[in-house]
Design an enzyme around this catalytic site. Sequence first.
Site, PDB file in Angstrom:
ATOM      1  N   ALA A  59       4.757   1.558  28.650  1.00 54.87           N
ATOM      2  CA  ALA A  59       4.741   2.016  29.939  1.00 54.87           C
ATOM      3  C   ALA A  59       3.398   2.480  30.527  1.00 54.87           C
ATOM      4  O   ALA A  59       3.083   2.298  31.629  1.00 54.87           O
ATOM      5  CB  ALA A  59       5.719   3.216  30.036  1.00 54.87           C
ATOM      6  N   TYR A  60       2.528   3.095  29.622  1.00 57.41           N
ATOM      7  CA  TYR A  60       1.370   3.662  30.111  1.00 57.41           C
ATOM      8  C   TYR A  60       0.575   2.492  30.436  1.00 57.41           C
ATOM      9  O   TYR A  60      -0.120   2.431  31.593  1.00 57.41           O
ATOM     10  CB  TYR A  60       0.737   4.417  28.893  1.00 57.41           C
ATOM     11  CG  TYR A  60      -0.760   4.411  28.788  1.00 57.41           C
ATOM     12  CD1 TYR A  60      -1.288   5.128  29.984  1.00 57.41           C
ATOM     13  CD2 TYR A  60      -1.858   3.679  28.034  1.00 57.41           C
ATOM     14  CE1 TYR A  60      -2.732   5.672  29.804  1.00 57.41           C
ATOM     15  CE2 TYR A  60      -3.145   3.679  28.321  1.00 57.41           C
ATOM     16  CZ  TYR A  60      -3.506   4.743  29.157  1.00 57.41           C
ATOM     17  OH  TYR A  60      -5.244   4.987  29.130  1.00 57.41           O
TER      18      TYR A  60
END
Length: 259
Positions: A163-164
């Site tokens: 996600a990051y």
Amino acid sequence: MSINPKIALITGGSRGLGRNTALHLARRGVDVIVTYQTSEAAAQAVVEECLAVGRKAVGRKAVALHYDANHIAGIDEFAAVVQQALATTWNTDQFDFLVNNAGAHAPAPFGEITEADFDRLSNVHFKSVVFLTQKLLPLLRDGGRIVNVSTSMTRHANAGSAAYASMKGAIEVLTRFMAVELGPRGISVNAIAPGPVATDFFGGAVRDIPQVQEFVTANTALGRTGVPDDIGPFIASLLSDDSRWLSGQRLEISGGIFL
Ligand SMILES: NC(=O)c1ccc[n+]([C@@H]2O[C@H](COP(=O)([O-])OP(=O)(O)OC[C@H]3O[C@@H](n4cnc5c(N)ncnc54)[C@H](OP(=O)(O)O)[C@@H]3O)[C@@H](O)[C@H]2O)c1
């Protein structure tokens, strides 16, 4: 002595890469606005350090402002605070350089990413970059510069950062669109993509955990982990006249990780 110094706004300037960038800009005669979310004392210390390194330059100025990149609804108010700081401290309504740097990361395997984690990472690393930059555009001088801080992990995939790294991938795409749309105002926009750097980031893992250091070192062409002094001077150089013809680029600064 510079009568009209350049002014840079660095989000997340209280610690790590933002702090280092602020100090290197101050050494080059640039005044700074650093933001903090929780570390007010650390941000004030950065202000004092910037004033100290720039002491020979009469009239050097620096301020610290609170900014929470997870609070998108507060961005309008923050832009007004920036405008007020520019008026009060510099007697101007414009600044020159925006470094979108603030960020935090708590790794999670893909199967365990929660919607709350996803939304927070999206706010801090992507949505806030869109709307903070948009709201600050009227204050950013024509001919100004924007640097968006991404990560080398948009090129290589390491488990736990899906996600990051995806949010950082989004700001790399955003960087090209911003470069096209802001180019007519002479504003250049670039993204830098650091490899692992020894800061508080990621729970301080790159700085404090030997196994992480060994892994990074073994997979980095230059054979060590990064330190803030590898990054801050580079960002400062991107904001110098030497880099005036660069726009819309992703510049990886990682010592050659996972080549
Ligand atoms: N270090 C690395 O290995 C690495 C590698 C690639 C990319 N990056 C990127 O580089 C940037 C800076 O990382 P760093 O290593 O300097 O991290 P750091 O040492 O942990 O510093 C993070 C900075 O961001 C601020 N911040 C964190 N969450 C925030 C929020 N919700 N709203 C506003 N400010 C917030 C912090 O403010 P407070 O001090 O007030 O908490 C601090 O100034 C991040 O965007 C990160 O993704 C880091």
